[in-house]
Scaffold this motif. Structure first.
Motif, short mmCIF file in Angstrom:
data_model
loop_
_atom_site.label_atom_id
_atom_site.label_comp_id
_atom_site.label_asym_id
_atom_site.label_seq_id
_atom_site.Cartn_x
_atom_site.Cartn_y
_atom_site.Cartn_z
N ASN A 86 0.81 -1.21 0.00
CA ASN A 86 0.00 0.00 0.00
C ASN A 86 0.85 1.26 0.00
O ASN A 86 0.47 2.27 -0.60
CB ASN A 86 -0.93 0.00 1.20
N ALA A 87 1.99 1.22 0.66
CA ALA A 87 2.84 2.40 0.73
C ALA A 87 3.38 2.78 -0.64
O ALA A 87 3.62 3.95 -0.93
CB ALA A 87 3.99 2.16 1.69
N LYS A 88 3.56 1.76 -1.49
CA LYS A 88 4.09 2.00 -2.83
C LYS A 88 3.00 2.00 -3.90
O LYS A 88 3.30 2.16 -5.08
CB LYS A 88 5.14 0.94 -3.18
N ASN A 89 1.75 1.79 -3.47
CA ASN A 89 0.63 1.69 -4.42
C ASN A 89 0.94 0.68 -5.52
O ASN A 89 0.64 0.91 -6.70
CB ASN A 89 0.33 3.06 -5.04
N THR A 90 1.53 -0.42 -5.12
CA THR A 90 1.97 -1.43 -6.07
C THR A 90 1.36 -2.77 -5.73
O THR A 90 1.31 -3.15 -4.56
CB THR A 90 3.51 -1.53 -6.08
N VAL A 91 0.92 -3.47 -6.77
CA VAL A 91 0.42 -4.82 -6.61
C VAL A 91 1.32 -5.76 -7.40
O VAL A 91 1.84 -5.40 -8.46
CB VAL A 91 -1.05 -4.92 -7.09
N TYR A 92 1.52 -6.93 -6.83
CA TYR A 92 2.43 -7.91 -7.43
C TYR A 92 1.66 -9.19 -7.74
O TYR A 92 0.69 -9.53 -7.08
CB TYR A 92 3.56 -8.23 -6.46
N LEU A 93 2.15 -9.89 -8.74
CA LEU A 93 1.62 -11.22 -9.04
C LEU A 93 2.80 -12.15 -9.24
O LEU A 93 3.55 -12.01 -10.22
CB LEU A 93 0.73 -11.20 -10.28
N GLN A 94 2.98 -13.06 -8.33
CA GLN A 94 4.02 -14.08 -8.46
C GLN A 94 3.39 -15.31 -9.08
O GLN A 94 2.43 -15.86 -8.54
CB GLN A 94 4.62 -14.42 -7.09
N MET A 95 3.94 -15.73 -10.20
CA MET A 95 3.38 -16.84 -10.94
C MET A 95 4.38 -18.00 -10.94
O MET A 95 5.50 -17.85 -11.46
CB MET A 95 3.07 -16.42 -12.38
N ASN A 96 3.99 -19.10 -10.34
CA ASN A 96 4.85 -20.28 -10.27
C ASN A 96 4.22 -21.44 -11.04
O ASN A 96 3.01 -21.45 -11.30
CB ASN A 96 5.06 -20.69 -8.81
N ASN A 97 5.03 -22.41 -11.37
CA ASN A 97 4.56 -23.60 -12.09
C ASN A 97 3.71 -23.19 -13.30
O ASN A 97 2.59 -23.68 -13.49
CB ASN A 97 3.75 -24.50 -11.15
N LEU A 98 4.26 -22.31 -14.09
CA LEU A 98 3.52 -21.80 -15.24
C LEU A 98 3.27 -22.89 -16.27
O LEU A 98 4.10 -23.80 -16.46
CB LEU A 98 4.27 -20.63 -15.87
N LYS A 99 2.14 -22.79 -16.93
CA LYS A 99 1.73 -23.74 -17.95
C LYS A 99 1.56 -23.01 -19.28
O LYS A 99 1.29 -21.80 -19.29
CB LYS A 99 0.41 -24.39 -17.55
N PRO A 100 1.68 -23.73 -20.38
CA PRO A 100 1.48 -23.08 -21.69
C PRO A 100 0.13 -22.36 -21.78
O PRO A 100 0.06 -21.30 -22.42
CB PRO A 100 1.56 -24.25 -22.67
N GLU A 101 -0.88 -22.88 -21.13
CA GLU A 101 -2.19 -22.24 -21.19
C GLU A 101 -2.26 -20.95 -20.38
O GLU A 101 -3.27 -20.23 -20.42
CB GLU A 101 -3.29 -23.20 -20.72
N ASP A 102 -1.20 -20.62 -19.65
CA ASP A 102 -1.12 -19.33 -18.97
C ASP A 102 -0.66 -18.23 -19.91
O ASP A 102 -0.64 -17.05 -19.52
CB ASP A 102 -0.17 -19.41 -17.77
N THR A 103 -0.27 -18.59 -21.11
CA THR A 103 0.17 -17.61 -22.09
C THR A 103 -0.96 -16.63 -22.39
O THR A 103 -2.06 -17.04 -22.77
CB THR A 103 0.63 -18.29 -23.38
N ALA A 104 -0.69 -15.36 -22.20
CA ALA A 104 -1.71 -14.33 -22.39
C ALA A 104 -1.08 -12.96 -22.17
O ALA A 104 0.05 -12.85 -21.69
CB ALA A 104 -2.86 -14.52 -21.41
N VAL A 105 -1.84 -11.94 -22.50
CA VAL A 105 -1.49 -10.59 -22.08
C VAL A 105 -2.13 -10.37 -20.72
O VAL A 105 -3.34 -10.59 -20.55
CB VAL A 105 -1.99 -9.53 -23.08
#
Length: 116
Positions: free
Chosen positions: A73-92
């Protein structure tokens, strides 16, 4: 509200990537932030969302146990950590913010490509 994403890129299946999104402008009005994604030929779909005031994040079923959303909240930043990625996760992947008045704001998107 302006949203600027960073991260993304190309990774092999089973690998990990991290995305970040920083909000600027009228950040006091933000009620929730999150990530959506859109694969070629498909509709944009919610990946994960987190409420500014706290509480448990919401995840789409297809990323539960693999992706983690967090917010500074202090940085007004949101993160997304993506593990065990799959080909079907391919996207914008698009950063999203929702104001207290229900206005949606979007980042320009960042491409995540998962090779098999």
């Amino acid at each position: 509200v302006q949203l600027v994403e960073s991260g993304g890129g190309l990774v092999q299946a089973g690998g990990s990537l991290g995305l970040s999104c920083t909000a600027s402008g009228s950040t006091f009005s933000i009620n929730a932030m999150g990530w959506y994604r859109q694969a070629p030929g498909k509709q944009r779909e919610l990946v994960a969302r987190i409420i500014s005031s706290g509480g448990s994040p919401n995840y789409a079923d297809f990323v539960k146990g693999r992706f983690t959303i967090s917010k500074d909240n202090a940085k007004n930043t949101v993160y997304l950590q993506m593990n065990n990625l799959k080909p079907e996760d391919t996207a914008v992947y698009y950063c999203n913010a929702v104001s207290n008045w229900g206005i949606y704001y979007w980042g320009k998107g960042t491409l995540v490509t998962v090779s098999s």
